[in-house]
Design an enzyme around this catalytic site. Structure first.
Site, PDB file in Angstrom:
ATOM      1  N   ASP A 127       4.185  -4.616  -0.730  1.00  0.00           N
ATOM      2  CA  ASP A 127       3.626  -4.834  -2.065  1.00  0.00           C
ATOM      3  C   ASP A 127       4.683  -4.444  -3.086  1.00  0.00           C
ATOM      4  O   ASP A 127       5.506  -3.559  -2.841  1.00  0.00           O
ATOM      5  CB  ASP A 127       2.314  -4.073  -2.276  1.00  0.00           C
ATOM      6  CG  ASP A 127       2.449  -2.573  -2.138  1.00  0.00           C
ATOM      7  OD1 ASP A 127       2.843  -1.924  -3.130  1.00  0.00           O
ATOM      8  OD2 ASP A 127       2.148  -2.029  -1.059  1.00  0.00           O
TER       9      ASP A 127
ATOM     10  N   ASP B  93      -6.729  -2.126  -7.258  1.00  0.00           N
ATOM     11  CA  ASP B  93      -6.015  -0.877  -6.994  1.00  0.00           C
ATOM     12  C   ASP B  93      -6.715   0.220  -7.789  1.00  0.00           C
ATOM     13  O   ASP B  93      -6.544   0.337  -8.994  1.00  0.00           O
ATOM     14  CB  ASP B  93      -4.559  -1.037  -7.430  1.00  0.00           C
ATOM     15  CG  ASP B  93      -3.729   0.228  -7.241  1.00  0.00           C
ATOM     16  OD1 ASP B  93      -4.273   1.244  -6.776  1.00  0.00           O
ATOM     17  OD2 ASP B  93      -2.529   0.189  -7.570  1.00  0.00           O
TER      18      ASP B  93
ATOM     19  N   GLU C 210      -7.203   4.218  -7.907  1.00  0.00           N
ATOM     20  CA  GLU C 210      -6.591   5.431  -7.356  1.00  0.00           C
ATOM     21  C   GLU C 210      -6.316   6.434  -8.464  1.00  0.00           C
ATOM     22  O   GLU C 210      -6.838   6.328  -9.567  1.00  0.00           O
ATOM     23  CB  GLU C 210      -5.300   5.060  -6.615  1.00  0.00           C
ATOM     24  CG  GLU C 210      -4.278   4.356  -7.505  1.00  0.00           C
ATOM     25  CD  GLU C 210      -2.925   4.181  -6.832  1.00  0.00           C
ATOM     26  OE1 GLU C 210      -2.366   5.199  -6.359  1.00  0.00           O
ATOM     27  OE2 GLU C 210      -2.420   3.038  -6.800  1.00  0.00           O
TER      28      GLU C 210
END
Length: 278
Positions: free
Chosen positions: A80, A169, A171
């Site tokens: 990624d 994503d 986090e």
């Protein structure tokens, strides 16, 4: 992704992105909100300004670090990338055995990766199966607002066998409080809002990228999504370890950031194509 080394229809999207080159502000972009300032810890990890966040930016200080083990036969290797990698040498990554890639497209509602066209189209052009991801900032706008921004700025999907569903994503917050100032129930609601909106826009259930520690702290280890959304677990160690949220298995595993973020698909190439096709 801090190393410096390196939908509508997919064809339509690729041509459009290639034509605009590096993303620039346009009259159709939503107005920018006040810029968030990275914490001192985030700055140590290369996040110098609002929009610089990347997958797993804090992983190497919150999970054990160990060399990656050899991949079993039924796995596929990938990477990624974000703006931190700039223009990627995709031919070299293909030669190194990488067969899929996720590319950061957006963050919040005011940031687009300026290298997105080169990274997203370049991975596709060498033969990789590619997807886009959105770095969530749940304190700045609703899940629906961010899902719409993502879907409109690179996070789309088409059934061409080479485009993976978009990834959320979610986090550690590089700009402030770990859980973005939300309660566990509010965070679960935010995630649900994003996922529902993304599916309405694309027909696909988005992949959720997270880790056990953050998911437990900030959602109460919610099991609300383990039957619908593929899990992309982050753990820099020799095994994925205990999975968050009651997921029975992981779909992707981010296991290292050296020399670039390394990921492994939990299945063979035919299953990866099946995920792309939905």
């Amino acid at each position: 992704m801090k190393s410096a080394l390196f939908t509508g229809a997919a064809v339509t999207l690729g041509l459009f992105l290639a034509s605009i080159g590096p993303a620039q502000a346009s009259p159709t972009d939503p107005p920018s909100t006040a810029a968030q300032q990275p914490t001192a810890q985030a700055r140590q990890h290369g996040i110098a300004k609002d929009g610089d966040a990347y997958m797993g930016w804090l992983q190497n200080t919150t999970t054990s670090s160990a060399p990656a083990v050899m991949a079993p036969a039924a796995t596929v290797e990938g990477i990624d990338v974000s703006s931190h990698q700039g223009n990627v040498n995709w031919a070299a990554q293909w030669t190194a055995g990488k067969r899929f890639a996720y590319v950061k497209a957006t963050e919040g509602t005011s940031y687009r990766n300026p290298y997105f066209a080169q990274q997203y189209n370049g991975s596709y052009n060498v033969g990789m199966i590619r997807g886009a991801y959105h770095f969530a900032t749940p304190n700045t706008s609703s899940g629906a607002t961010q899902a719409n921004y993502f879907a409109s700025n690179g996070g789309g999907w088409s059934r061409d066998g080479k485009t993976l569903p978009g990834a959320l994503d979610i986090e550690y917050n590089p700009y402030g409080a770990t859980c973005y100032g939300l309660s566990q129930s509010a965070m679960v609601s935010w995630v649900r809002d994003f996922l529902n909106t993304y599916k309405a826009r694309t027909t696909r259930d988005a992949v959720i990228y997270t880790n056990l520690d953050w998911w437990t702290r900030c959602t109460g280890n919610s099991t609300a999504f383990n039957a619908t959304n593929p899990l992309w677990v982050a753990r820099y160690a020799s095994a994925p370890g205990t999975l968050p949220g009651g997921w029975p298995f992981h779909t992707f595993w981010q296991y290292s950031s050296t020399p670039i973020d390394q990921n492994r698909f939990n299945g063979d190439q035919t299953r990866l194509v099946a995920l792309a096709n939905g």
